[in-house]
Design an enzyme around this catalytic site. Structure first.
Site, PDB file in Angstrom:
ATOM      1  N   GLY A 117       0.844  -1.168   0.087  1.00 54.33           N
ATOM      2  CA  GLY A 117      -0.117   0.222   0.019  1.00 54.33           C
ATOM      3  C   GLY A 117       0.882   1.276   0.003  1.00 54.33           C
ATOM      4  CG  HIS A 170       5.179   5.181  -4.587  1.00 55.58           C
ATOM      5  ND1 HIS A 170       5.667   4.384  -5.713  1.00 55.58           N
ATOM      6  CD2 HIS A 170       5.674   4.530  -3.638  1.00 55.58           C
ATOM      7  CE1 HIS A 170       6.397   3.639  -5.242  1.00 55.58           C
ATOM      8  NE2 HIS A 170       6.345   3.478  -3.843  1.00 55.58           N
ATOM      9  CG  HIS A 201       2.983   1.075  -5.184  1.00 55.29           C
ATOM     10  ND1 HIS A 201       3.052   1.975  -4.403  1.00 55.29           N
ATOM     11  CD2 HIS A 201       3.506  -0.233  -4.823  1.00 55.29           C
ATOM     12  CE1 HIS A 201       3.733   1.631  -3.386  1.00 55.29           C
ATOM     13  NE2 HIS A 201       4.121   0.256  -3.438  1.00 55.29           N
ATOM     14  N   GLY A 207       8.763  -4.098  -8.625  1.00 52.25           N
ATOM     15  CA  GLY A 207       9.611  -3.115  -8.882  1.00 52.25           C
ATOM     16  C   GLY A 207      10.976  -3.205  -8.699  1.00 52.25           C
ATOM     17  CD  GLN A 208      15.611  -4.451 -11.235  1.00 49.02           C
ATOM     18  OE1 GLN A 208      14.974  -5.425 -11.350  1.00 49.02           O
ATOM     19  NE2 GLN A 208      17.005  -4.610 -10.951  1.00 49.02           N
TER      20      GLN A 208
END
Ligand code: PAF
Length: 291
Positions: free
Chosen positions: A31, A34, A37, A148-149
């Site tokens: 959660g 941003h 996400h 995410g990387q």
């Protein structure tokens, strides 16, 4: 968009979709959404019929002295943002749904968890991540899961779980999303006051300096790291770690003659921030030939 709280509800919704031959994409999150996400949700939306986002601040990946209590939570705002991205299901379970009384299983990945954040935060961190992500895969049974990387080590840990346990899911790592001044998007950026926010750009600037040395042909790891370290030192930041490691195995490299992960963690004001750049021998060679 449906907000579901229980595992049977999610299973039923996903089974219905599967019966109709639909593909399922999962975006696991804690959660405080941003743009990072949202980029994962967009990617999942483009590629799948059914998009499930999980929203669960996973207690087992936080240490006793970490920020579990303070971690930003705003489910109503998150739900609005997810709905605007066309997410079908927001799975927001209570802790007791994921860890019922008597829960006794932990997934522990060796090797890639023992360095960087695993060394800095402790082994429990990736145990918590691997366990909850494995549970989410079991609950949602996605075709593809999006990460995410920015959490590059987490991506490697999850890939290792999938490979070692023969889980039938494809892991897609999506590029780091940055603010205009280069700061990597993170839910923890809300902890930065104005001074710390200004100072926080130093992480990316230090990585840029190292990447520039690499692009200019430097291959000695110490020299590349020194370029980053100088930028951090000028800003008065002593990193928790600043390391160059093999991008797949996370073994330390002394020369960058294969893809390497340049990773940094540092406390800036009240936040512990991480960032990384991938130094790719292929793209570097391509850049230099102008291809
Ligand atoms: O990256 C995160 O937000 C978390 O580590 C994850 C993957 C949702 C597991 O709790």
């Amino acid at each position: 968009m449906k907000i579901l709280r229980t595992i049977p509800e999610v299973r039923a919704a996903v089974s219905d979709a599967r019966r109709d031959g639909q593909s399922v994409g999962l975006v696991p999150t804690m959660g405080a959404f941003h743009d990072g996400h949202l980029s994962l949700m967009r990617r999942a939306r483009e590629r799948n019929h059914l998009v499930v986002v999980s929203l669960f601040v996973n207690p087992t990946q936080f240490g006793a002295h970490e920020d579990l209590g303070a971690y930003p939570r705003d489910e109503a705002r998150d739900a609005e943002l997810a709905e605007a991205e066309g997410v079908d299901i927001l799975f927001a379970p209570a802790a007791s749904e994921i860890y019922p009384h008597g829960f006794a299983t932990t997934i522990h990945v060796a090797d890639v968890t023992e360095v960087l954040d695993g060394a800095s935060r402790g082994a429990f961190h990736f145990d918590g991540v691997a366990t909850v992500v494995t549970k989410l895969f079991g609950i949602v049974r996605p075709d593809v899961a999006y990460f995410g990387q920015k959490d590059a080590q987490q991506v490697l840990v999850v890939r290792r779980v999938v490979r070692d346990l023969d889980l039938d899911v494809r892991i897609e790592a999506c590029p780091i999303v940055r603010q205009a001044d280069g700061l990597a998007m993170s839910s923890r950026n809300v902890y930065l006051d104005a001074d710390a926010r200004a100072q926080a750009t130093v992480l990316n600037r230090s990585l840029d300096a190292a990447a520039s040395a690499f692009e200019a042909g430097e291959r000695d790891a110490d020299s590349i790291l020194s370029a980053a370290d100088r930028v951090l030192a000028d800003a008065g930041i002593a990193p928790e770690y600043l390391e160059l490691r093999d991008a797949e195995t996370l073994e330390l490299v002394t020369r960058v003659d294969r893809d390497a992960l340049l990773a940094v963690a540092a406390r800036v004001g009240a936040a512990r921030l991480i960032d990384n750049h991938l130094l790719s021998s292929i793209s570097s060679a391509t850049d230099r030939t102008g291809a």
